[in-house]
Design a protein around this motif. Structure first.
Motif, mmCIF file in Angstrom:
data_model
loop_
_atom_site.group_PDB
_atom_site.id
_atom_site.type_symbol
_atom_site.label_atom_id
_atom_site.label_comp_id
_atom_site.label_asym_id
_atom_site.label_seq_id
_atom_site.Cartn_x
_atom_site.Cartn_y
_atom_site.Cartn_z
ATOM 1 N N TRP A 167 0.834 -1.210 0.000
ATOM 2 C CA TRP A 167 0.000 0.000 0.000
ATOM 3 C C TRP A 167 0.859 1.247 0.000
ATOM 4 C CZ3 TRP A 167 -4.797 -0.327 -1.538
ATOM 5 C CH2 TRP A 167 -5.451 -1.572 -1.430
ATOM 6 N N CYS A 168 2.013 1.133 -0.627
ATOM 7 C CA CYS A 168 2.961 2.233 -0.812
ATOM 8 C C CYS A 168 3.440 2.842 0.506
ATOM 9 C CB CYS A 168 2.407 3.305 -1.748
ATOM 10 S SG CYS A 168 3.735 4.008 -2.744
ATOM 11 N N MET A 169 3.659 2.000 1.465
ATOM 12 C CA MET A 169 4.203 2.450 2.754
ATOM 13 C C MET A 169 5.670 2.036 2.923
ATOM 14 S SD MET A 169 1.831 4.237 4.090
ATOM 15 C CE MET A 169 2.524 4.516 5.712
ATOM 16 N N HIS A 170 6.231 1.365 1.936
ATOM 17 C CA HIS A 170 7.603 0.842 1.994
ATOM 18 C C HIS A 170 8.628 1.891 2.427
ATOM 19 C CE1 HIS A 170 11.057 -1.606 0.700
ATOM 20 N NE2 HIS A 170 11.536 -0.489 0.205
ATOM 21 N N TRP A 171 8.617 3.053 1.792
ATOM 22 C CA TRP A 171 9.629 4.079 2.086
ATOM 23 C C TRP A 171 9.260 4.958 3.282
ATOM 24 C CZ3 TRP A 171 13.878 2.746 -0.025
ATOM 25 C CH2 TRP A 171 13.919 2.193 -1.300
ATOM 26 N N ARG A 172 8.050 4.800 3.796
ATOM 27 C CA ARG A 172 7.568 5.669 4.873
ATOM 28 C C ARG A 172 7.747 5.057 6.263
ATOM 29 N NH1 ARG A 172 4.444 9.597 2.293
ATOM 30 N NH2 ARG A 172 3.889 9.029 0.182
ATOM 31 N N ALA A 205 -2.813 2.922 7.180
ATOM 32 C CA ALA A 205 -1.820 3.996 7.316
ATOM 33 C C ALA A 205 -1.844 4.919 6.096
ATOM 34 C CB ALA A 205 -0.426 3.409 7.526
ATOM 35 N N MET A 206 -1.941 4.339 4.892
ATOM 36 C CA MET A 206 -1.993 5.173 3.688
ATOM 37 C C MET A 206 -3.310 5.931 3.615
ATOM 38 S SD MET A 206 -0.685 6.568 1.077
ATOM 39 C CE MET A 206 0.867 5.752 0.742
ATOM 40 N N LYS A 207 -4.394 5.308 4.029
ATOM 41 C CA LYS A 207 -5.695 5.994 3.987
ATOM 42 C C LYS A 207 -5.679 7.207 4.924
ATOM 43 C CE LYS A 207 -10.487 5.076 3.315
ATOM 44 N NZ LYS A 207 -11.490 4.041 3.140
ATOM 45 N N LYS A 208 -4.988 7.081 6.036
ATOM 46 C CA LYS A 208 -4.850 8.214 6.957
ATOM 47 C C LYS A 208 -4.063 9.345 6.286
ATOM 48 C CE LYS A 208 -3.444 9.256 11.674
ATOM 49 N NZ LYS A 208 -2.851 8.720 12.909
ATOM 50 N N LEU A 209 -2.975 8.996 5.577
ATOM 51 C CA LEU A 209 -2.183 10.002 4.861
ATOM 52 C C LEU A 209 -2.995 10.663 3.749
ATOM 53 C CD1 LEU A 209 1.302 8.268 4.503
ATOM 54 C CD2 LEU A 209 0.674 10.147 6.033
ATOM 55 N N ALA A 210 -3.902 9.899 3.144
ATOM 56 C CA ALA A 210 -4.728 10.439 2.053
ATOM 57 C C ALA A 210 -5.682 11.524 2.553
ATOM 58 C CB ALA A 210 -5.522 9.319 1.378
ATOM 59 N N GLY A 211 -5.891 11.591 3.842
ATOM 60 C CA GLY A 211 -6.754 12.618 4.415
ATOM 61 C C GLY A 211 -6.005 13.870 4.824
ATOM 62 N N LYS A 212 -4.712 13.890 4.568
ATOM 63 C CA LYS A 212 -3.882 15.031 4.990
ATOM 64 C C LYS A 212 -3.333 15.779 3.785
ATOM 65 C CE LYS A 212 -2.435 12.874 9.267
ATOM 66 N NZ LYS A 212 -1.329 12.463 10.109
ATOM 67 N N LYS A 213 -2.797 16.959 4.067
ATOM 68 C CA LYS A 213 -2.096 17.743 3.046
ATOM 69 C C LYS A 213 -0.669 17.929 3.493
ATOM 70 C CE LYS A 213 -6.059 20.005 1.209
ATOM 71 N NZ LYS A 213 -6.430 20.696 0.077
ATOM 72 N N PRO A 214 0.287 17.893 2.613
ATOM 73 C CA PRO A 214 0.132 17.596 1.193
ATOM 74 C C PRO A 214 -0.225 16.125 0.981
ATOM 75 C CG PRO A 214 2.459 17.707 1.715
ATOM 76 C CD PRO A 214 1.706 18.080 2.971
ATOM 77 N N ALA A 215 -0.793 15.848 -0.164
ATOM 78 C CA ALA A 215 -1.156 14.471 -0.517
ATOM 79 C C ALA A 215 0.107 13.613 -0.567
ATOM 80 C CB ALA A 215 -1.857 14.457 -1.873
ATOM 81 N N PRO A 216 -0.013 12.325 -0.202
ATOM 82 C CA PRO A 216 1.157 11.441 -0.235
ATOM 83 C C PRO A 216 1.555 11.007 -1.633
ATOM 84 C CG PRO A 216 -0.783 10.216 0.417
ATOM 85 C CD PRO A 216 -1.202 11.659 0.314
ATOM 86 N N GLY A 217 0.757 11.391 -2.619
ATOM 87 C CA GLY A 217 1.050 11.020 -3.991
ATOM 88 C C GLY A 217 -0.131 11.315 -4.883
ATOM 89 N N VAL A 218 -0.048 10.799 -6.097
ATOM 90 C CA VAL A 218 -1.083 11.085 -7.091
ATOM 91 C C VAL A 218 -1.524 9.820 -7.808
ATOM 92 C CG1 VAL A 218 -0.368 13.468 -7.483
ATOM 93 C CG2 VAL A 218 0.658 11.662 -8.852
ATOM 94 N N VAL A 219 -2.790 9.851 -8.220
ATOM 95 C CA VAL A 219 -3.330 8.826 -9.103
ATOM 96 C C VAL A 219 -3.230 9.405 -10.512
ATOM 97 C CG1 VAL A 219 -5.348 7.419 -9.689
ATOM 98 C CG2 VAL A 219 -4.910 8.033 -7.290
ATOM 99 N N ILE A 220 -2.753 8.595 -11.439
ATOM 100 C CA ILE A 220 -2.572 9.049 -12.815
ATOM 101 C C ILE A 220 -3.670 8.418 -13.677
ATOM 102 C CG2 ILE A 220 -1.024 9.082 -14.805
ATOM 103 C CD1 ILE A 220 0.513 8.480 -11.483
ATOM 104 N N TYR A 221 -4.266 9.268 -14.508
ATOM 105 C CA TYR A 221 -5.393 8.846 -15.343
ATOM 106 C C TYR A 221 -5.029 8.970 -16.818
ATOM 107 C CZ TYR A 221 -8.029 9.458 -11.037
ATOM 108 O OH TYR A 221 -8.475 9.366 -9.743
#
Length: 186
Positions: free
Chosen positions: A28-33, A50-66
């Motif tokens: 869930w992309c927590m490897h480096w964190r 843990a990642m879902k908690k980060l997704a609720g904060k700013k700055p965002a932990p990353g981006v989804v690419i479309y």
């Protein structure tokens, strides 16, 4: 390609890209964190929370690419110091004091792997980083041996040839298969 911050609104797209296993091995992309012990303890649902908690904060932990409106990839990025395990890594430690936007992970949905999208994904991510006033993007790709493909868990940092195609230049090579690459954004 377009990018959107990982937030609660884009969470389902993030899940769609990473799949039920959370990328590779419940990461869930927590490897480096996290430390390796924390990562192992959280493997799967703990790392997801843990990642879902980060997704609720700013700055965002990353981006989804479309691609058009379809989520095709995920990129974890931010200042190097946002990735404590990357900072501690003897292999990928900082090479100087230049402030960089670390591109720590790029995960392409399995349906779109091998389609040559990675350079375009990197272009979109660099545009995103530049718009957030980063001056330099830094990546930590692997360079698979000739004739071999990298698996999802080893290719999580990207493939060197795609970084070159997206305008990155090698600035260090701590190991034969691990260049550190940068692209000036401004």
């Amino acid at each position: 390609m377009t990018v959107r911050d990982l937030t609660r609104d884009t969470w389902s797209d993030f899940e769609r890209v990473l799949g039920t296993n959370g990328g590779a091995r419940g990461c869930w992309c927590m490897h480096w964190r996290l430390s390796i012990a924390e990562w192992m303890d959280g493997k799967g649902e703990g790392n997801k929370k843990a990642m879902k908690k980060l997704a609720g904060k700013k700055p965002a932990p990353g981006v989804v690419i479309y691609r058009d409106s379809t989520p095709v990839a995920w990129c974890s990025l931010g200042p190097r110091e946002a990735f404590p395990r990357l900072e501690r890594s003897p292999l990928l430690k900082g090479i100087d004091s230049e402030p960089v936007c670390a591109i720590a992970c790029i995960f392409v949905h399995r349906q779109y792997r091998g389609a040559g999208l990675l350079p375009s994904i990197l272009e979109a991510v660099c545009d995103y980083a530049s718009a957030r006033r980063y001056e330099v993007a830094e990546g930590y790709p692997i360079e698979p041996r000739a004739g071999r493909r990298a698996g999802a868990d080893t290719a999580m940092t990207g493939i060197a040839s795609a970084f070159v195609e997206a305008g990155f230049e090698e600035v260090a090579r701590p190991r034969k298969d691990r260049p550190i690459m940068r692209r000036v954004l401004r």
